[in-house]
Design a protein around this motif. Structure first.
Motif, short mmCIF file in Angstrom:
data_model
loop_
_atom_site.label_atom_id
_atom_site.label_comp_id
_atom_site.label_asym_id
_atom_site.label_seq_id
_atom_site.Cartn_x
_atom_site.Cartn_y
_atom_site.Cartn_z
N ILE A 63 0.84 -1.21 0.00
CA ILE A 63 0.00 0.00 0.00
C ILE A 63 0.87 1.25 0.00
O ILE A 63 0.55 2.24 -0.66
CB ILE A 63 -0.98 -0.04 1.19
CG1 ILE A 63 -2.04 -1.09 0.87
CG2 ILE A 63 -1.62 1.31 1.42
CD1 ILE A 63 -3.05 -1.31 1.94
N ASN A 114 1.67 1.87 -3.34
CA ASN A 114 0.48 2.12 -4.15
C ASN A 114 0.23 1.03 -5.19
O ASN A 114 0.08 1.31 -6.37
CB ASN A 114 0.62 3.48 -4.85
CG ASN A 114 -0.70 4.05 -5.25
OD1 ASN A 114 -1.70 3.79 -4.60
ND2 ASN A 114 -0.71 4.79 -6.34
N ARG A 143 -5.56 -2.22 -6.36
CA ARG A 143 -6.39 -2.91 -5.36
C ARG A 143 -6.46 -4.40 -5.63
O ARG A 143 -6.47 -5.20 -4.71
CB ARG A 143 -7.81 -2.35 -5.39
CG ARG A 143 -7.86 -1.01 -4.73
CD ARG A 143 -9.16 -0.72 -4.02
NE ARG A 143 -8.89 0.45 -3.17
CZ ARG A 143 -9.03 1.68 -3.60
NH1 ARG A 143 -9.47 1.92 -4.81
NH2 ARG A 143 -8.74 2.70 -2.83
N TYR A 166 -3.65 5.79 -2.67
CA TYR A 166 -4.33 5.55 -1.40
C TYR A 166 -4.16 6.80 -0.54
O TYR A 166 -3.12 7.46 -0.61
CB TYR A 166 -3.72 4.35 -0.68
CG TYR A 166 -3.90 3.06 -1.39
CD1 TYR A 166 -5.12 2.41 -1.37
CD2 TYR A 166 -2.86 2.48 -2.10
CE1 TYR A 166 -5.30 1.22 -2.04
CE2 TYR A 166 -3.03 1.28 -2.78
CZ TYR A 166 -4.26 0.66 -2.75
OH TYR A 166 -4.44 -0.50 -3.41
N ILE A 212 -4.86 5.79 5.14
CA ILE A 212 -4.80 4.35 4.87
C ILE A 212 -3.34 3.89 4.87
O ILE A 212 -2.99 2.86 5.46
CB ILE A 212 -5.47 4.03 3.53
CG1 ILE A 212 -6.95 4.33 3.61
CG2 ILE A 212 -5.24 2.58 3.14
CD1 ILE A 212 -7.70 4.09 2.34
#
Lengths: 162, 255
Positions: free
Chosen positions: A24, A27, A30, B117, B121
């Motif tokens: 995350i 990045n 998803r 994001y 987060i």
């Protein structure tokens, strides 16, 4: 036996979580998050089992990283992402942070704190053993992850003429 | 004259693609492969010199053999795997469907505008990985909680420093100092079974993993200069982390 296995599974799950956290931070898409978790979990599990059987940590890291590198090729085909997207976050939990920390600690004690010669020799040994273990783990992680990619680069897994 | 304008447009586009790939943390070979794919779709050949701060690129029209050369400076690096993934996918689609220049331009624009994001987060996810690291190095759940808190504070410091456009090594130093100061409290009061593990893992979120891995892949591809630059950048970051850890340990007089 069962408790050891459960402990290994618990630690591996945390390795998976660590991999997702880094994913995350970098990045990742998803769709790749679950794959990253599975790869991180699998790599952690392999590494900790090998360590449990007293296999050298450098070799264990290499085998676990190769697992990620090899598995990321069919997975890349499956979810239509380039392999780096999940292979790099998955090996990040295996980065030899503790050895780096021990190296820094020994350097610091060697330089600043102790003037006693026999102790300084112990620190010297710590600097070298931890430092080189760290370096070799780093190299084996890179090679493990990127070698399958490099070997198969000429005939890429994904085909244009389908 | 018309082809000259077209070539300039192609050079601009290819430079743009190369620059965002490089900034997002792709290795040199991946950048080259992607540029070649797009160039072949546009019926051109491209040759480029890629470095960490500048890219020089020449495009040659396959029919007229006219050429055009341009230089572009790169903005600061910010790792983004979504961009790498989408551009790679776009290059395959461009080959399959034989895209035109404007189609590619449009696709690249949508790729750039994709959202990251949110900072919150990222903060929480990375703090969980800090806790995960602590578990891997044998901490118990009290150590894990402290590792979570120190990572959170350290990353928050890093993000705030980035927002104020500090030098990136100074940002890393400040983040490492913040995280290890908090973790040192655990060592000082001997909290949990393995307070050392907390201190060692609280700064791990700063480790430049992508830079180091890319540096070795560049070496294997014989892109030695880029590999050296990435390695040096990674080494500087590691030094900044170590310095932060040093200062925290000196303050708490640990060992």
């Amino acid at each position: 036996m069962i408790t050891t296995l459960l402990e290994l599974l618990e630690v591996s799950a945390w390795a998976g979580i660590a991999a997702v956290g880094f994913g995350i931070l970098f990045n990742i898409p998803r769709k790749a998050i679950f794959t990253v978790f599975l790869l991180g979990f699998g790599a952690g599990f392999i590494k900790f089992i090998l360590l449990h059987f007293d296999i050298n940590i450098i070799l264990a890291s290499f085998i676990a990283a190769s697992f990620v590198g090899i598995l990321s090729l069919p997975l890349a085909h499956g979810i239509h992402q380039p392999p780096v997207v999940f292979s790099i976050p998955a090996v990040i939990p295996m980065i030899p942070g503790y050895f780096a920390y021990e190296t820094v600690l020994s350097i610091m004690s060697f330089t600043f704190l102790d003037k006693n010669d026999s102790k300084r020799i112990v620190f010297m040994e710590d600097i070298f053993s931890n430092g080189f273990t760290m370096l070799f783990i780093l190299i084996s992680l890179t090679i493990g992850v990127s070698l399958p990619l490099l070997l198969l680069r000429k005939h890429t897994v994904k085909r244009t003429d389908n | 004259m018309k082809t000259k304008n077209r070539l300039e447009g192609i050079a601009d586009l290819l430079l743009e693609i190369a620059s965002i790939l490089m900034v997002s943390g792709a290795n040199t070979n991946r950048v080259n492969v992607n540029i070649d794919r797009f160039a072949s779709v546009l019926d051109c050949e491209s040759y480029s010199l890629i470095s960490q701060k500048t890219i020089i690129l020449t495009v040659i029209d396959n029919e007229t053999k006219e050429n055009y050369t341009k230089v572009k400076n790169l903005p600061g690096h910010k790792i983004d795997f979504t961009i790498i993934s989408s551009i790679s996918k776009a290059s395959w689609k461009a080959i399959e469907e034989d895209w035109t220049l404007s189609q590619i331009k449009q696709e690249i624009n949508t790729v750039i505008e994709q959202k990251r994001y949110s900072n919150y987060i990222v903060l929480i996810a990375v703090s969980f990985s800090g806790a995960g690291f602590c578990k891997i190095f044998g901490g118990d759940y009290l150590n894990l909680a402290l590792a979570f808190i120190s990572t959170f504070a350290g990353l928050f410091m890093l993000q705030s420093a980035h927002k104020r456009h500090f030098n990136s090594y100074i940002s890393v130093f400040l983040a490492s100092l913040t995280a290890s100061l908090l973790a040192s409290i655990g060592v000082y009061f001997n909290l949990g079974t393995q307070p050392d593990a907390t201190l060692a893992t609280s700064v791990l979120f700063l480790v430049p993993g992508v830079a180091l891995i890319n540096s070795f892949t560049d070496f294997i591809d014989k892109n030695v200069l880029n590999g050296m630059v990435r390695f040096a950048n990674g080494l500087m970051t590691v030094l900044a982390i170590a310095l932060g850890l040093f200062v925290a340990m000196l303050i708490f007089q640990l060992k």
